[in-house]
Design an enzyme around this catalytic site. Structure first.
Site, PDB file in Angstrom:
ATOM      1  N   ARG A 292      33.444  41.316  54.297  1.00  0.00           N
ATOM      2  CA  ARG A 292      33.968  40.352  55.035  1.00  0.00           C
ATOM      3  C   ARG A 292      34.839  39.750  55.001  1.00  0.00           C
ATOM      4  O   ARG A 292      35.144  39.477  57.036  1.00  0.00           O
ATOM      5  CB  ARG A 292      32.438  39.530  55.282  1.00  0.00           C
ATOM      6  CG  ARG A 292      31.221  40.869  55.072  1.00  0.00           C
ATOM      7  CD  ARG A 292      29.914  40.002  54.763  1.00  0.00           C
ATOM      8  NE  ARG A 292      30.324  39.160  56.347  1.00  0.00           N
ATOM      9  CZ  ARG A 292      28.649  38.244  56.366  1.00  0.00           C
ATOM     10  NH1 ARG A 292      27.932  38.083  55.664  1.00  0.00           N
ATOM     11  NH2 ARG A 292      28.683  38.426  57.595  1.00  0.00           N
TER      12      ARG A 292
ATOM     13  N   PRO B 189      28.612  34.736  46.725  1.00  0.00           N
ATOM     14  CA  PRO B 189      29.088  33.720  44.890  1.00  0.00           C
ATOM     15  C   PRO B 189      28.710  31.984  45.377  1.00  0.00           C
ATOM     16  O   PRO B 189      29.357  31.502  46.528  1.00  0.00           O
ATOM     17  CB  PRO B 189      29.826  34.007  44.440  1.00  0.00           C
ATOM     18  CG  PRO B 189      30.491  34.566  45.510  1.00  0.00           C
ATOM     19  CD  PRO B 189      30.049  34.862  47.206  1.00  0.00           C
ATOM     20  N   GLU B 190      27.351  31.882  45.027  1.00  0.00           N
ATOM     21  CA  GLU B 190      27.847  30.162  44.757  1.00  0.00           C
ATOM     22  C   GLU B 190      27.663  30.158  43.100  1.00  0.00           C
ATOM     23  O   GLU B 190      28.187  30.572  42.339  1.00  0.00           O
ATOM     24  CB  GLU B 190      26.052  30.708  44.591  1.00  0.00           C
ATOM     25  CG  GLU B 190      25.020  30.570  45.694  1.00  0.00           C
ATOM     26  CD  GLU B 190      23.568  30.235  46.022  1.00  0.00           C
ATOM     27  OE1 GLU B 190      23.766  29.603  45.968  1.00  0.00           O
ATOM     28  OE2 GLU B 190      22.984  30.720  46.755  1.00  0.00           O
TER      29      GLU B 190
ATOM     30  N   ARG C 145      19.840  29.622  58.712  1.00  0.00           N
ATOM     31  CA  ARG C 145      19.560  30.619  58.092  1.00  0.00           C
ATOM     32  C   ARG C 145      18.492  31.149  57.293  1.00  0.00           C
ATOM     33  O   ARG C 145      17.347  30.303  57.289  1.00  0.00           O
ATOM     34  CB  ARG C 145      20.838  29.884  56.231  1.00  0.00           C
ATOM     35  CG  ARG C 145      21.702  29.263  56.428  1.00  0.00           C
ATOM     36  CD  ARG C 145      22.813  29.843  57.016  1.00  0.00           C
ATOM     37  NE  ARG C 145      23.075  30.594  55.878  1.00  0.00           N
ATOM     38  CZ  ARG C 145      24.075  30.718  54.458  1.00  0.00           C
ATOM     39  NH1 ARG C 145      24.484  29.673  54.300  1.00  0.00           N
ATOM     40  NH2 ARG C 145      24.668  31.658  53.649  1.00  0.00           N
TER      41      ARG C 145
ATOM     42  N   LYS D 174      32.532  25.865  44.107  1.00  0.00           N
ATOM     43  CA  LYS D 174      32.707  27.328  44.441  1.00  0.00           C
ATOM     44  C   LYS D 174      33.797  28.067  43.985  1.00  0.00           C
ATOM     45  O   LYS D 174      34.233  28.359  44.618  1.00  0.00           O
ATOM     46  CB  LYS D 174      31.717  27.938  45.907  1.00  0.00           C
ATOM     47  CG  LYS D 174      30.665  27.737  46.334  1.00  0.00           C
ATOM     48  CD  LYS D 174      29.500  27.887  47.248  1.00  0.00           C
ATOM     49  CE  LYS D 174      28.534  27.421  47.668  1.00  0.00           C
ATOM     50  NZ  LYS D 174      27.461  27.150  48.700  1.00  0.00           N
TER      51      LYS D 174
ATOM     52  N   HIS E 265      39.322  47.464  50.421  1.00  0.00           N
ATOM     53  CA  HIS E 265      38.939  46.262  50.717  1.00  0.00           C
ATOM     54  C   HIS E 265      39.311  45.726  49.865  1.00  0.00           C
ATOM     55  O   HIS E 265      39.260  44.107  50.026  1.00  0.00           O
ATOM     56  CB  HIS E 265      37.544  46.474  50.353  1.00  0.00           C
ATOM     57  CG  HIS E 265      36.576  46.751  51.386  1.00  0.00           C
ATOM     58  ND1 HIS E 265      35.386  48.443  51.146  1.00  0.00           N
ATOM     59  CD2 HIS E 265      35.986  46.830  52.628  1.00  0.00           C
ATOM     60  CE1 HIS E 265      35.027  48.617  52.270  1.00  0.00           C
ATOM     61  NE2 HIS E 265      35.037  47.803  52.981  1.00  0.00           N
TER      62      HIS E 265
END
Length: 267
Positions: free
Chosen positions: A106, A2-3, A256, A57, A87
DNA sequence: CACGCCTCCTGTGCGC
DNA sequence: TGCGCACAGGAGGCGT
């Protein structure tokens, strides 16, 4: 993942749900190798959430008693109510019989309770650049920062230093709009102004469409964002550039994935 | 001080 | 089908 647009979309749904709610209990799944992942989350217990704000963010929810609940979604973070999922890494039980659940495959996301405005435990939040959609994001200062640094422009944007909230997707998008090569170390004033405008345009458009969903990102109501279909650079490698029809090229820059038009994005 | 690379973690999709 | 590798929206730590 998410940005800024994704985090803002989450914030807009979360704020009305959490305003005035008292936290009864806080639970987190502690990871020994990352002891600060849920920094002092237990301090949220007994506190009332006043609102949900955002900085870059980060989600920032002031609590009564001069505390703040700070949340960062990392790459795969999702906030949902009453979510049953293997999760789920943290859970806030609320006084309306619901639980705010933090799902994060993650484990790159974080939650913390800190004294309001004291961000020693979250250095990134302390040094983050101006909000891109506010008056604090000044074109001249931005141009000066771009001139002053020697790093390639895209990694510089990702550092959160010249401006807050731009990540890998919207950096590619904004650089395409401004016709700037992502590896450029020399961005003149004129192009800096164009990039300033492009960042605002890109982020504002993505917010209108409630963010970009590929796989993980979803809002508090479980819905996806609608911005993916509007991307012109990120993930578009091999497809013709919408401006000049040259195939978009993908390279690795600063570790990236980076997609750009080799013809109309110049150094 | 600044930069680039590696790492954190888990899952997925691809090529062989 | 199975294995191994590359890669994924982020960012912190380390060495040069």
């Amino acid at each position: 993942m998410p940005e800024l647009p994704e985090v803002e979309s989450v914030r807009r749904q979360l704020d009305p749900e959490l305003q005035g709610r008292r936290v009864l209990r806080a639970w987190s799944d502690p990871i020994p190798t990352m002891p600060r992942e849920f920094h002092r989350l237990e301090l949220a217990a007994g506190r009332t959430i006043e609102s949900v704000g955002r900085r870059g963010k980060f989600l920032i929810a002031p609590l009564d008693g001069g505390l703040e609940l700070v949340m960062h979604l990392g790459m795969t973070g999702v906030l949902r109510f009453d979510l049953e999922d293997p999760h789920v890494r943290a859970r806030l039980e609320l006084d309306d019989a619901r639980s705010l659940c933090f799902r994060d495959v993650r484990r790159f996301g974080r939650m913390a309770v800190v004294e309001a405005g004291i961000y020693d435990a979250i250095p990134m939040l302390a040094m983050i650049g101006p909000e891109p959609l506010s008056d604090e994001f000044d074109p001249d200062v931005f141009a000066w920062e771009l001139q002053r640094t020697n790093s390639p422009v895209k990694p510089f944007l990702l550092s959160q230093r010249p401006v807050a909230g731009v990540g890998n997707i919207y950096a590619d998008e904004a650089l395409w709009l401004a016709r700037i090569h992502p590896a450029s170390r020399k961005v003149g004033k004129r192009r800096a102004f164009e990039l300033h405008r492009a960042i605002r345009e890109t982020l504002a458009g993505a917010i209108e469409r409630e963010g970009t969903t590929f796989s993980d990102y979803q809002m508090v109501n479980g819905e996806s964002g609608r911005n993916a279909a509007f991307l012109v650079a990120y993930g578009q490698q091999g497809k013709p550039c919408p401006r000049c029809a040259t195939p978009m090229r993908k390279v690795v820059l600063g570790g990236r994935g980076t997609t750009y038009c080799p013809r109309c994005q110049r150094h």
